[in-house]
Design a protein around this motif. Structure first.
Motif, PDB file in Angstrom:
ATOM      1  N   LEU A 157       0.836  -1.200   0.000  1.00 56.99           N
ATOM      2  CA  LEU A 157       0.000   0.000   0.000  1.00 56.99           C
ATOM      3  C   LEU A 157       0.872   1.252   0.000  1.00 56.99           C
ATOM      4  N   SER A 158       0.318   2.336  -0.548  1.00 55.16           N
ATOM      5  CA  SER A 158       1.025   3.613  -0.458  1.00 55.16           C
ATOM      6  C   SER A 158       0.930   4.112   0.977  1.00 55.16           C
ATOM      7  N   LYS A 159       1.772   5.098   1.295  1.00 52.11           N
ATOM      8  CA  LYS A 159       1.779   5.660   2.653  1.00 52.11           C
ATOM      9  C   LYS A 159       0.373   6.055   3.109  1.00 52.11           C
ATOM     10  N   ARG A 160      -0.290   6.825   2.253  1.00 52.11           N
ATOM     11  CA  ARG A 160      -1.588   7.344   2.626  1.00 52.11           C
ATOM     12  C   ARG A 160      -2.635   6.229   2.727  1.00 52.11           C
ATOM     13  N   GLN A 161      -2.544   5.293   1.769  1.00 51.92           N
ATOM     14  CA  GLN A 161      -3.467   4.156   1.824  1.00 51.92           C
ATOM     15  C   GLN A 161      -3.296   3.415   3.151  1.00 51.92           C
ATOM     16  N   HIS A 162      -2.029   3.196   3.541  1.00 57.01           N
ATOM     17  CA  HIS A 162      -1.807   2.450   4.772  1.00 57.01           C
ATOM     18  C   HIS A 162      -2.332   3.196   5.985  1.00 57.01           C
ATOM     19  N   LEU A 163      -2.128   4.495   5.987  1.00 58.42           N
ATOM     20  CA  LEU A 163      -2.662   5.291   7.102  1.00 58.42           C
ATOM     21  C   LEU A 163      -4.188   5.182   7.152  1.00 58.42           C
ATOM     22  N   ALA A 164      -4.802   5.230   5.965  1.00 56.44           N
ATOM     23  CA  ALA A 164      -6.265   5.109   5.914  1.00 56.44           C
ATOM     24  C   ALA A 164      -6.699   3.753   6.470  1.00 56.44           C
ATOM     25  N   VAL A 165      -5.930   2.705   6.129  1.00 54.44           N
ATOM     26  CA  VAL A 165      -6.247   1.359   6.612  1.00 54.44           C
ATOM     27  C   VAL A 165      -6.140   1.301   8.137  1.00 54.44           C
ATOM     28  N   THR A 166      -5.072   1.897   8.684  1.00 48.50           N
ATOM     29  CA  THR A 166      -4.909   1.907  10.141  1.00 48.50           C
ATOM     30  C   THR A 166      -6.067   2.653  10.793  1.00 48.50           C
ATOM     31  N   PHE A 167      -6.451   3.758  10.178  1.00 46.31           N
ATOM     32  CA  PHE A 167      -7.554   4.546  10.717  1.00 46.31           C
ATOM     33  C   PHE A 167      -8.861   3.741  10.714  1.00 46.31           C
TER      34      PHE A 167
END
Lengths: 384, 530
Positions: B123-133
């Motif tokens: 995942l891209s950085k932002r995608q991964h952050l969205a997933v964590t969220f």
């Protein structure tokens, strides 16, 4: 309230069916992969390929099972109460199996020790196979009727106790149903591995399908014949109107040899379900041999839907027939929740299920790609 | 008749599997947001160390999460397997939030948690952050729905008993969702989870600092935990106070028992800081009181009274007698008597049906109860006072202890004197288990304080069981005990192993154990703050 009570009662029968089919397609695949794991992966890296083919998704998939359970609680509380308490030790067995999966997936590769890893591999085998087997056995027993009754305050009482209640479930027809369940989920897991795993595993999966597909068809056909010639169904002689307030003690039920086949005579289109269940697994074999794993996987999803729908349609409108006091049987007309609760839950499903499907598809596509041994060894600490 | 041994075993089983499940839940609730905070800093600043922090604490998160899922499965089964009559009697209302929890929350957290743990390279950085969220949001939403369900057990609003279907039926879904008890309980409970996770990260980070290992990593983690913990411990206390206020409104008996207030005091009531309640004599043999405090907390006024146990019992006796009439007429209705007199009498008394059912513990047909049995059933409506009194006080003390701990941590950190104060670091390490003591006691207060009811004033616990046998229960208790003990040993082993290993577990080559045990982290841009 857009839908009347009678329609909603029927819709909830469909929705529970859809949730169960959804469970078989998603979590059933993980269970099938678990059943195959110790056999299809020989080395540690091979087994890790198998595990990582489902690792990012198994937890989300398991929610189909949890939601199906929750939906039965909310929509058919009487069934949830009678089935979960009646099948007490069997449910404990399912749980014991399921316990192995979250920890098995997450803890297995955290330590290098081969014995540790091998032990968890068998744990994942148990976690996939035991629930699949027990769910099949449960359906096998529902088709024969289950010994329970309701008292005047509608508390369910199971008419066998402790270990004898469990042993009573393990009759030959139910075991055959259990075999169908394990075999169809294993086929599904194998189709997934053929699609996603490294060539060496994919080849073994293809061989497994060659054996498992026909096994499903033969066992399913055998169960159908057995049901036709050897097992009496249940028939409602009289009951309150379909849209009446649910009263599971308000009807009269008799046993009837042909009852489980009556719906097919009344609605020949329903024959599609058993036909899918019979022909589907053979088509899966053909597609797998033609190296079309995505189509084989889809076909197997359809044949499982056919098999599950066959059980539901045969018993319709019964959900849980009672063999000891047939009038206590639970049907889709007299086991549901109130009109308001069914309405609310209907809208909850209509709103949330499409959202769930959308992000599930995104999650799979984000993690898509062949899982190779090389990749697993390279990203040793990033994968399970 | 009611088999007391069987009921006791059923209760022990539910209490143990629920409390065991809640060993893992609070850490999940809080740590998921701590991961979101760390990863947000990483995405905004691009500093690798925050990525490492997210990944490392994420590893500990996953070890804990696995057992949360495992033991959560048991909870879903438990109502049907062991509380079948409960499931029938209230499934129409109670089942809905559980099913919605699955659809709305479990799917969300479970679909994304796998990507959070395994998707770093995909995942891209932002995608991964969205997933964590999404994972954090899902876990917290699931707490919301389960607390809506639990609050309904405490305060069953938006529902009515139906004699035709012999169960409680929902009359207003939004009343169930916006149950005032649910709102305060939700925030109090998740905030307690945030405190737990903060204390966990704070304590482990303190241990690294004490050992002089991976200081840059440890101090940043410590800072996140101190800040988050400070905010969380404040909300836990404020919402705990709000819960007290709600209790004064809707669960008067629970409040009186928690406070060991046997007699209604003149307003505003005094608060017992220490007391030794005697259930037999129905009095306390020692009381250390703060004047006015209870009245202020429970009623937020100086003129309203807080009802005492004896007065509540007197009131309950009337309800038991009314419940006998309700039961008598219910039986007639169930037997097919549709006469207007029976219907009217039942409607008039049905709000007290639950109190009538309490008599079932003493007599087969509550309508035949003797005066002595009525007295027994009435006093049975009072939970055992000393347990609740003390559990509550220990929980509150721990809450204030953590407020002090986070204030001190925050202050010393801001002031740059953390390492000069090893006492605080040591206290942080040894305090790691304390939040678990507090949250378990909190649940004990909430659930034991609800007794003798499974559903407050509606369905007594002893009637809510399944029709199983003592053998079934002994067998399942042994099975749970074996499985859960083994799982706990394995989980604790891994948790300790990876916590001790620290960020070296990430195999980046940048941390303590991979650098031959030299204390300072020297990756570019990773110099410790001092």
């Amino acid at each position: 309230m857009l839908l009347d009570y009678e329609t909603l009662k029927f819709v909830w029968w469909l929705l529970v069916g859809i949730l169960l089919i959804g469970f078989a397609i998603t979590d059933g695949m993980d269970m099938g992969v678990g059943t195959l794991l110790p056999f299809i992966g020989q080395t540690d890296s091979e087994r890790r390929v198998v595990i990582n083919s489902v690792a990012p998704h198994w937890d989300g998939n398991q929610v189909w099972l949890i939601t199906a359970g929750g939906a039965i609680f909310a929509a058919w509380p009487a069934v949830y109460a009678a089935a979960f308490s009646g099948f007490y030790l069997a449910m404990l067995l399912v749980l014991a199996g399921l316990f192995f999966r979250p920890v098995g997936f997450d803890y297995r590769s955290k330590l290098e020790d081969p014995q540790w890893r091998n032990a968890w591999d068998w744990g994942l085998f148990a976690g996939g196979t035991i629930p699949a087997l027990v769910f099949g056995i449960a359906f096998g027993n529902l088709l024969q009727g289950v010994p329970f009754h309701l008292d005047q305050f509608l508390k369910p009482h199971y008419d066998a106790w402790f270990i004898w209640a469990l042993l009573g479930l393990l009759n030959p027809f139910a075991l055959l149903a259990g075999l169908i369940s394990v075999a169809m989920l294993s086929t599904h897991g194998a189709a997934w591995l053929q699609l996603r795993a490294d060539d060496i595993i994919a080849e073994r999966a293809k061989k497994a399908i060659l054996f498992l597909g026909p096994l499903v068809t033969v066992a399913f056909a055998l169960a159908g014949l057995w049901l036709y010639f050897g097992i009496d169904g249940y028939r409602i002689v009289s009951q309150p109107p379909h849209d009446a307030l649910p009263n599971p003690l308000g009807k009269e039920v008799v046993r009837d040899a042909a009852a489980w086949f009556q719906n097919y005579a009344d609605y020949p289109v329903a024959l599609l379900a058993p036909l899918l269940g019979l022909a589907g697994p053979l088509l899966v074999v053909a597609l797998s041999q033609m190296n079309r794993p995505a189509l084989a996987y889809t076909m197997n999803a359809l044949s499982m839907a056919g098999i599950i729908a066959t059980a539901g349609i045969s018993m319709f409108p019964f959900i849980m027939p009672s063999s000891s006091v047939p009038n206590s049987s639970l049907t889709i007309w007299d086991a549901p929740s109130s009109h308001l609760t069914l309405t609310i839950m209907f809208w909850a499903v209509v709103i949330f299920l499409p959202i769930v499907l959308a992000y599930t598809v995104w999650a799979y596509s984000a993690m898509w790609g062949k899982i190779t041994i090389e990749d697993i060894e390279k990203r040793n600490h990033e994968v399970y | 008749m009611i088999d007391d041994t069987f009921v006791e075993l059923s209760r022990w089983q539910f209490a143990s599997v629920a409390m065991y499940h809640f060993l893992f839940v609070p850490l999940t609730l809080g740590l998921s947001w701590i991961l979101v905070i760390m990863e947000t800093v990483y995405v905004m600043t691009g500093k690798e160390i925050y990525r490492d922090m997210t990944k490392f604490w994420g590893k500990l998160f996953a070890i804990n999460f696995a057992l949360g899922v495992t033991t959560g499965l048991t909870m879903e089964f438990q109502f049907g397997t062991n509380w079948a009559y409960y499931s029938h009697y209230v499934g129409d209302v109670f089942g809905a939030p559980l099913a919605i929890e699955g659809l709305m929350a479990f799917f969300l957290e479970s679909t994304f948690v796998g990507l959070m743990i395994l998707g770093w390279d995909k995942l891209s950085k932002r995608q991964h952050l969205a997933v964590t969220f999404m994972t954090a949001l899902g876990t917290n939403l699931s707490a919301l729905w389960i607390l809506v369900a639990n609050a309904w057990m405490q305060n069953p609003v938006g529902a009515e008993f139906s004699a035709e279907t012999m169960r409680m039926e929902m009359t207003n879904f939004w009343d169930v969702v916006f149950n005032p008890v649910a709102q305060v309980k939700f925030i109090h409970t998740v905030a307690a989870g945030y405190v737990t996770a903060s204390a966990f990260v704070l304590g482990i980070s303190a241990w690294y600092i004490l050992k002089g290992r991976d200081l840059a990593f440890a101090k940043r983690s410590f800072a996140v935990a101190a800040g988050f913990g400070l905010a969380a411990s404040l909300s836990v206390i404020v919402l705990g106070d709000e819960s007290g206020y709600e209790l004064g409104d809707v669960q008067k008996m629970k409040l009186a028992v928690i406070e060991a207030e046997w007699h209604t005091q003149p307003a505003p009531a005094n608060f017992n800081v220490i007391a030794f309640p005697d259930q037999e004599k129905r009095e306390n043999w020692f009381e250390l009181q703060v004047p006015w405090a209870l009245g202020l907390i429970a009623t937020r006024s100086v003129t309203e009274q807080v009802a005492g146990i004896n007065e509540l019992v007197e009131h309950n006796e009337k309800r038991v007698r009314s419940g006998m009439i309700a039961y008598d007429n219910l039986v007639k209705l169930r037997a097919g008597d549709k006469s207007e007199a029976v219907k009217t009498a039942f409607e008039e008394h049905k709000k007290d049906l639950g109190y009538g059912l309490l008599l079932k513990r003493y007599v087969e047909n509550p309508a035949d109860a003797t005066e002595e049995q009525i007295a027994q059933a009435t006093w049975y409506s009072v939970p055992y006072v000393p347990y609740l009194f003390w559990s509550f006080r220990i929980m509150v003390a721990i809450g204030f202890y953590f407020l002090a701990m986070f204030v001190a941590s925050f202050y010393l950190l801001a002031n740059g004197t953390l390492e000069k104060n090893p006492w605080l670091l040591k206290a942080a390490v040894w305090s790691i288990p304390l939040p678990w003591v507090a949250v378990e006691l909190g649940w004990f207060v909430a659930e034991y304080g609800r007794q003798p009811w499974a559903i407050g004033e509606v369905l007594p616990t002893f009637l809510a069981t399944s029709a199983l046998t003592v053998s079934d229960l002994i067998f399942s208790l042994i099975a749970y005990f074996i499985f859960y003990s083994v799982l706990l040993v394995i989980e604790m082993y891994l948790m300790f192993k990876f916590a001790r290993l620290g960020p070296s577990a990430l195999h980046t080559g940048r941390y303590y154990h991979e650098r031959g045990g030299s204390g300072r982290s020297t990756a570019p841009g990773l110099q410790p703050a001092e």
